[in-house]
Design an enzyme around this catalytic site. Structure first.
Site, PDB file in Angstrom:
ATOM      1  N   THR A 152       0.471  -1.337  -0.030  1.00 34.24           N
ATOM      2  CA  THR A 152      -0.192   0.141  -0.115  1.00 34.24           C
ATOM      3  C   THR A 152       0.841   1.177  -0.207  1.00 34.24           C
ATOM      4  OG1 THR A 152       0.186  -0.618   2.138  1.00 34.24           O
ATOM      5  CG2 THR A 152      -2.012  -1.229   1.171  1.00 34.24           C
ATOM      6  N   SER A 177      -4.202  -1.931   7.250  1.00 34.41           N
ATOM      7  CA  SER A 177      -4.453  -2.120   5.909  1.00 34.41           C
ATOM      8  C   SER A 177      -5.398  -3.635   5.094  1.00 34.41           C
ATOM      9  CB  SER A 177      -3.523  -1.549   4.609  1.00 34.41           C
ATOM     10  OG  SER A 177      -2.844  -0.745   4.539  1.00 34.41           O
ATOM     11  N   CYS A 202      17.900   4.959  -2.461  1.00 33.24           N
ATOM     12  CA  CYS A 202      17.510   5.516  -4.270  1.00 33.24           C
ATOM     13  C   CYS A 202      18.486   6.733  -5.151  1.00 33.24           C
ATOM     14  CB  CYS A 202      16.198   6.380  -4.241  1.00 33.24           C
ATOM     15  SG  CYS A 202      15.985   7.537  -2.440  1.00 33.24           S
ATOM     16  N   HIS A 261      15.009  12.224  -8.109  1.00 31.53           N
ATOM     17  CA  HIS A 261      15.844  13.108  -7.569  1.00 31.53           C
ATOM     18  C   HIS A 261      16.788  13.119  -8.553  1.00 31.53           C
ATOM     19  CE1 HIS A 261      14.454  11.113  -3.944  1.00 31.53           C
ATOM     20  NE2 HIS A 261      14.833  10.480  -3.804  1.00 31.53           N
TER      21      HIS A 261
HETATM   22  N1  LIG Z   1      10.641   5.842  -1.349  1.00 27.79           N
HETATM   23  C1  LIG Z   1      12.076   5.446  -2.556  1.00 27.79           C
HETATM   24  O1  LIG Z   1      11.826   6.725  -3.235  1.00 27.79           O
HETATM   25  C2  LIG Z   1      12.741   4.985  -1.438  1.00 27.79           C
HETATM   26  C3  LIG Z   1      13.341   4.084  -2.205  1.00 27.79           C
HETATM   27  C4  LIG Z   1      14.519   3.417  -1.577  1.00 27.79           C
HETATM   28  C5  LIG Z   1      13.709   2.782  -0.820  1.00 27.79           C
HETATM   29  N2  LIG Z   1      12.822   2.897   0.046  1.00 27.79           N
HETATM   30  C6  LIG Z   1      12.566   2.034   0.699  1.00 27.79           C
HETATM   31  O2  LIG Z   1      11.252   1.652   0.923  1.00 27.79           O
HETATM   32  C7  LIG Z   1      10.558   1.353   1.844  1.00 27.79           C
HETATM   33  C8  LIG Z   1       9.185   1.801   2.146  1.00 27.79           C
HETATM   34  O3  LIG Z   1       8.987   3.424   1.404  1.00 27.79           O
HETATM   35  P1  LIG Z   1       8.084   3.667   0.897  1.00 27.79           P
HETATM   36  O4  LIG Z   1       8.217   5.251   0.049  1.00 27.79           O
HETATM   37  O5  LIG Z   1       6.761   2.981   0.241  1.00 27.79           O
HETATM   38  O6  LIG Z   1       7.005   3.953   2.335  1.00 27.79           O
HETATM   39  P2  LIG Z   1       5.651   4.483   2.845  1.00 27.79           P
HETATM   40  O7  LIG Z   1       4.772   4.800   1.251  1.00 27.79           O
HETATM   41  O8  LIG Z   1       5.245   5.047   3.925  1.00 27.79           O
HETATM   42  O9  LIG Z   1       5.124   3.306   3.010  1.00 27.79           O
HETATM   43  C9  LIG Z   1       5.544   1.776   3.688  1.00 27.79           C
HETATM   44  C10 LIG Z   1       4.484   0.671   2.814  1.00 27.79           C
HETATM   45  O10 LIG Z   1       5.218  -0.350   4.539  1.00 27.79           O
HETATM   46  C11 LIG Z   1       3.658  -1.069   4.987  1.00 27.79           C
HETATM   47  N3  LIG Z   1       4.412  -0.961   6.524  1.00 27.79           N
HETATM   48  C12 LIG Z   1       4.684  -0.135   7.614  1.00 27.79           C
HETATM   49  N4  LIG Z   1       4.568  -0.878   8.959  1.00 27.79           N
HETATM   50  C13 LIG Z   1       3.938  -2.596   8.488  1.00 27.79           C
HETATM   51  C14 LIG Z   1       3.853  -3.344   9.274  1.00 27.79           C
HETATM   52  N5  LIG Z   1       4.457  -3.396  10.757  1.00 27.79           N
HETATM   53  N6  LIG Z   1       3.682  -4.550   8.612  1.00 27.79           N
HETATM   54  C15 LIG Z   1       3.722  -4.437   7.165  1.00 27.79           C
HETATM   55  N7  LIG Z   1       3.958  -3.643   6.589  1.00 27.79           N
HETATM   56  C16 LIG Z   1       4.096  -1.943   7.255  1.00 27.79           C
HETATM   57  C17 LIG Z   1       3.326   0.451   4.891  1.00 27.79           C
HETATM   58  O11 LIG Z   1       1.454  -0.594   5.255  1.00 27.79           O
HETATM   59  P3  LIG Z   1       0.635   0.118   5.785  1.00 27.79           P
HETATM   60  O12 LIG Z   1      -0.451   1.474   4.710  1.00 27.79           O
HETATM   61  O13 LIG Z   1      -0.634  -1.320   6.278  1.00 27.79           O
HETATM   62  O14 LIG Z   1       0.618   0.824   6.996  1.00 27.79           O
HETATM   63  C18 LIG Z   1       3.124   0.580   3.348  1.00 27.79           C
HETATM   64  O15 LIG Z   1       2.436  -0.342   2.577  1.00 27.79           O
HETATM   65  C19 LIG Z   1      11.422   1.832   2.853  1.00 27.79           C
HETATM   66  O16 LIG Z   1      12.192   0.872   3.769  1.00 27.79           O
HETATM   67  C20 LIG Z   1      12.644   2.864   2.323  1.00 27.79           C
HETATM   68  O17 LIG Z   1      13.226   2.872   3.059  1.00 27.79           O
HETATM   69  C21 LIG Z   1      11.834   4.135  -0.163  1.00 27.79           C
END
Ligand SMILES: NC(=O)c1ccc[n+]([C@@H]2O[C@H](COP(=O)([O-])OP(=O)(O)OC[C@H]3O[C@@H](n4cnc5c(N)ncnc54)[C@H](OP(=O)(O)O)[C@@H]3O)[C@@H](O)[C@H]2O)c1
Length: 348
Positions: free
Chosen positions: A11, A40, A130, A242
């Protein structure tokens, strides 16, 4: 017969992008499962024309799943990746939880695909930060031509790199400015609307931020431990993609024209570099695209063998979801894994 794939964090910004990229690239999956937190459970996630019911991570049994694309943050990954991996499911993790573990390969397929075979030690593969992913895609072909000694980089990072709440914060603050409402600061340390913030992740003892340290440590692990790198990471009020202003010092001379030619042929790279108004790429134009774009390629007259580059890419795609799916493709194409249910049938 195809693979069974689970997307944990389905999500979120990255998870949603993973589902769409798996579908777009026709990944050989028989079944794709969307997983997030209990909050979710039962909500819906799109997978091409299909709608998947989101399942909760803590109720899920991974024993018949082949690959887990994990994108739910470092704390969740630290707890869950080893448990999932122990069930024979290969975890490709997007958080920083495993990137610096010597027993976990940190992979950008255009750069160090061969290192992926080390995944068997822990059944976990890490995806880089990233800002590192797009940087090493552009540096690798130049490093192959002339060894890189030193890199100085300033990043201009979009808010989507900080998750979905960060996108909402830029949107609501921008709106508040226009209608003269009070500005609420929650996710970032200062107002992000119509501002830039030179602070991403926590501060380290030497005054650098963790994001800056990550770029240095990850470039060394993926590309070459001899490369010296220093970064200043800045959050800017852009939704997706970025940008990076990069200055590179090489061992041997390399002209801007030669660099342009090399980068034009390099996997994952697209050169847009005309010396005219608009003859370069900006973050807005690369959102939704797969390539790492390189513009403003110039010789740096202030150092020996120096080049300057402007590197832009979609942080949710090459910076996260696309790179993770490419790693999964690498496992499949190199036959490093086989679908579990195929193995079960063969054993019957
Ligand atoms: N955004 C970027 O550019 C980027 C790049 C490289 C790496 N990352 C990494 O990728 C990861 C996700 O980033 P994002 O930007 O997608 O974050 P995000 O939009 O905040 O989404 C977080 C996701 O993790 C889920 N989640 C949180 N707590 C959880 C739990 N206890 N059990 C299962 N699922 C859980 C959330 O589910 P709910 O909706 O149910 O809360 C949601 O689906 C992070 O580790 C981030 O550092 C991000």
């Amino acid at each position: 017969m195809g693979f069974k794939i689970a997307v944990v964090g389905a999500t979120g910004n990255v998870g949603r992008e993973m589902l769409s990229i798996l579908e777009e690239r026709g990944f050989p999956a028989d079944e794709v499962v969307a997983i997030a937190s209990r909050r979710s459970q039962g909500t819906e996630a799109s997978f091409g024309a299909k709608v998947l019911k989101v399942q909760a991570l803590d109720n899920y049994d991974f024993s018949d799943t082949d690959i887990c694309l994990m994108s739910a943050g470092g704390a969740v990954s630290k707890e869950w990746s080893p448990k999932i991996a122990a069930q024979g499911c290969v975890v490709i993790d997007n958080s920083s939880a495993w990137r610096y573990d010597a027993a976990v390969p940190l992979i950008v397929p255009e750069v160090n695909a061969d290192a992926v075979s080390g995944f068997t030690k822990k059944n976990i593969i890490a995806n880089p930060n990233c800002s590192t992913a797009q940087l090493v895609v552009a540096l690798k072909p130049l490093h192959d031509r002339s060894r890189i000694r030193r890199v100085v980089v300033a990043t201009y990072q979009s808010v989507s790199g900080a998750g979905k709440e960060a996108i909402d914060e830029l949107f609501s603050q921008t709106r508040a400015v226009f209608v003269s409402d009070p500005i609420e600061v929650k996710k970032f340390t200062k107002r992000i609307a119509f501002n830039v913030i030179p602070h991403i992740d926590v501060f380290m003892e030497d005054g650098a931020t963790k994001e800056e340290w990550k770029m240095m440590a990850e470039t060394k692990k993926i590309l070459d431990p001899k490369i010296k790198l220093v970064a200043t990471c800045v959050r800017v009020p852009v939704f997706v993609s970025h940008a990076e202003a990069v200055s590179v010092e090489f061992e041997d001379p390399i002209s801007a024209e030669e660099a342009r030619e090399i980068l034009r042929e390099a996997p994952g790279c697209l050169v847009v570099d005309k010396h005219e108004d608009g003859g370069y790429v900006t973050p807005y134009e690369t959102a939704g695209e797969d390539a790492t774009y390189i513009s403003r390629i110039r010789e740096d007259p202030t150092v020996e063998n120096g080049l300057l580059l402007w590197i832009v890419s979609d942080n949710l795609r090459k910076g996260a979801a696309l790179n993770a799916v490419q790693i999964a493709e690498l496992l499949v194409n190199r036959q490093l894994i086989a679908p579990k249910h195929q193995a079960a049938l063969a054993a019957d």
